[in-house]
Design an enzyme around this catalytic site. Structure first.
Site, PDB file in Angstrom:
ATOM      1  N   ARG A   1      -9.015  20.125   8.212  1.00 13.85           N
ATOM      2  CA  ARG A   1      -7.878  20.243   9.131  1.00 13.85           C
ATOM      3  C   ARG A   1      -7.888  21.595   9.848  1.00 13.85           C
ATOM      4  NH1 ARG A   1      -4.083  16.385   9.221  1.00 13.85           N
ATOM      5  NH2 ARG A   1      -4.099  14.834   7.543  1.00 13.85           N
TER       6      ARG A   1
ATOM      7  N   ARG B   1       0.840  -1.204   0.000  1.00 13.25           N
ATOM      8  CA  ARG B   1       0.000   0.000   0.000  1.00 13.25           C
ATOM      9  C   ARG B   1       0.873   1.251   0.000  1.00 13.25           C
ATOM     10  NH1 ARG B   1      -2.036   2.862   4.902  1.00 13.25           N
ATOM     11  NH2 ARG B   1      -3.687   4.317   4.273  1.00 13.25           N
TER      12      ARG B   1
ATOM     13  N   THR C   1      -7.009  -0.716  10.005  1.00 11.47           N
ATOM     14  CA  THR C   1      -6.807   0.275  11.059  1.00 11.47           C
ATOM     15  C   THR C   1      -6.567  -0.349  12.439  1.00 11.47           C
ATOM     16  OG1 THR C   1      -8.374   1.686   9.867  1.00 11.47           O
ATOM     17  CG2 THR C   1      -7.530   2.509  11.956  1.00 11.47           C
TER      18      THR C   1
ATOM     19  N   LYS D   1     -13.240   2.855   0.296  1.00 11.44           N
ATOM     20  CA  LYS D   1     -13.045   2.944   1.737  1.00 11.44           C
ATOM     21  C   LYS D   1     -14.290   3.575   2.363  1.00 11.44           C
ATOM     22  CE  LYS D   1      -8.986   4.406   3.072  1.00 11.44           C
ATOM     23  NZ  LYS D   1      -7.789   5.289   3.153  1.00 11.44           N
TER      24      LYS D   1
END
Length: 499
Positions: free
Chosen positions: A101, A60, A310, A252
């Site tokens: 962010r 990945r 994760t 995802k």
């Protein structure tokens, strides 16, 4: 727990006994695939060879970090390592995706300390240099998206804010700080339950897919924050426009909107990733396991490969051994039906990157050793038939797996141009390995990388079937999978030249 593979109510774990706990792990039986994130800890050729030997199926590349030049050099080293080890290791480009962010701080400060109970203002003026009283946010629609009383999570949830009021004209949101925290610049923000007004594919993502993924010939695009089926169609158009039609899309699922639209996304994607990090910010963490089981089961019925990701062995970033809970997490993902499990920081930045792969591989093998694959086959078939009649490809694959079970075949050999036949076979979860022969190198990498139980081999052509079968039987005997007289099942899928 009640078994979901039995016709009558019975407790799960009926195939586990003391002998299984005591016997050595059979590493030759692994079906579940392993995805490893590449990074500074493991990206030299010798280190990549270690990962391949340990069991890496997909490498990945995380495009939230780095640039095309750096990733290109790493990819060249990976391909050198794969060639040295004669393995069809697949390549995954994981997009950065849309993100919210925090901004930068005034006076050159790199951190601010926030105190529980104080008020913090979030401003959508991203040029504003913040302090402990006011911080910039990159999401222009923040003031119109959140409501009073709602939570905002910052820096992976290490800071929790509660919205007190919204000033739409000023583009500001007043919040109460719910815990003491020290946060740095440009930390991620999550808005649980909010349908954010951001494109799934950013300009950076399109550039990464077109000018790196397609040009470099990656095998998978892992698309971050997919929220609806139209997102997948847009990605597929970008691939088609840049000669990347062969590249498979992994969606995802990272927020509530994606989960709510899961069925429509599943219909158009090639594979799924259960991305539990951001998902655990968007829905209550105690419900993430429910979402995981739901998504895996639906993907199994649809015949779409699924990756569970994760924090699977998070502690091994710094420690040579995992926690018992982490091993149980990996094993439970296998029991849920995942096709692959993923390592992130454990391999990208961890001192024990090889150990992490070894632990993951061994845990997968132990979990699989306690499964009854004959019952699993019947469970998949029954679940599919409850939804719809089997397609021609599914029916052939189901019959091939049933035949392999009935005659005690040691391996199923699949001759396939496109990988579709191999995917159908893998869907029905045979307990024996699936040997895929294909003249297409990309198909070989995709099958070996993500299809459960599949091992792939590249051949010049599928025209001379008899010679191919003879050759593969010799190879199977050499590696000890089967011996003289052992039965095998051969499936050759061909529809107008495509397998």
């Amino acid at each position: 727990m009640i078994s979901n593979t039995s016709d009558v109510p019975t407790l799960a774990g009926g195939y586990i006994n003391l002998g299984m706990v005591k016997k050595p792990t059979d590493l030759g039986s692994r079906h579940t695939k392993v995805v490893c994130t590449l990074g500074p800890a493991c990206w030299e050729v010798s280190q990549l060879e270690q990962l391949i030997d340990a069991g890496m199926n997909i490498a990945r590349f995380n495009f939230s970090h780095g640039d095309h030049e750096g990733h290109g050099k790493c990819l060249a080293r990976l391909r050198e390592a794969a060639k040295n080890k004669d393995q069809n290791v697949a390549v995954m480009l994981d997009t950065k995706g849309p993100e919210i962010r925090t901004g930068f701080f005034a006076n050159g400060e790199k951190n601010v300390c926030l105190t529980k109970g104080e008020t913090l203002t979030l401003t959508t003026d991203y040029d504003y240099k913040g302090d402990k009283h006011k911080i910039a946010c990159s999401y222009p629609s923040l003031a119109t998206s959140v409501t009073t009383g709602q939570s905002i999570l910052v820096a992976d949830g290490s800071l929790v804010l509660t919205v007190l009021s919204c000033d739409v004209d000023a583009g500001e949101v007043q919040c109460r700080v719910e815990n003491n925290a020290k946060i740095g610049e440009r930390k991620n923000m999550n808005l649980p339950g909010v349908v954010v007004d951001l494109p799934t594919l950013t300009e950076k993502d399109i550039d990464d897919i077109a000018n790196f993924g397609c040009k470099q010939g990656v095998d998978f695009i892992a698309a971050s924050f997919v929220r609806k089926a139209s997102d997948v169609k847009k990605i597929r158009q970008v691939l088609a426009d840049n000669g990347g039609q062969h590249i498979k899309i992994i969606c995802k699922i990272e927020n509530l909107e994606g989960l709510q639209n899961y069925q429509s996304i599943l219909r158009v994607t090639d594979a799924i990733m259960v991305a539990r990090g951001d998902l655990g910010m968007e829905i209550p963490p105690e419900k993430v396991f429910l979402a995981q089981k739901y998504m895996i089961r639906e993907a199994n019925i649809a015949g779409k490969p699924v990756i569970t990701a994760t924090q699977m062995l998070e502690s091994m970033i710094n420690n040579p051994r995992p926690t018992r809970a982490e091993c149980s997490d990996v094993a439970n993902a296998c029991f849920d039906g995942t096709d692959a499990v993923m390592l992130s920081g454990e391999t990208a930045n961890g001192a024990y990157f090889e150990d992490a792969v070894n632990v993951m591989v061994r845990t997968c093998c132990e979990a699989e050793s306690s499964m009854n694959f004959n019952h699993l086959y019947q469970s998949v078939r029954n679940s599919v038939k409850k939804r719809h009649n089997l397609s021609a490809g599914e029916s052939i694959a189901s019959s091939a797996v049933k035949t392999a079970i009935d005659i005690g075949a040691k391996v199923i050999v699949v001759l396939s141009e496109s990988g579709a036949t191999a995917r159908h076979i893998a869907k029905f979860r045979p307990g024996m390995p699936i040997c895929v022969l294909t003249p297409n190198a990309a198909v070989a990498r995709q099958c070996f990388g993500l299809l459960k139980g599949c091992y792939s081999f590249i051949c010049d052509t599928l025209d001379d079937t008899d010679a191919l079968i003879t050759e593969v039987i010799n190879e199977i005997q050499m590696v000890g999978v089967a011996k003289d007289g052992d039965p095998i099942v051969v499936v050759a899928g061909a529809t107008f030249g495509m397998g």
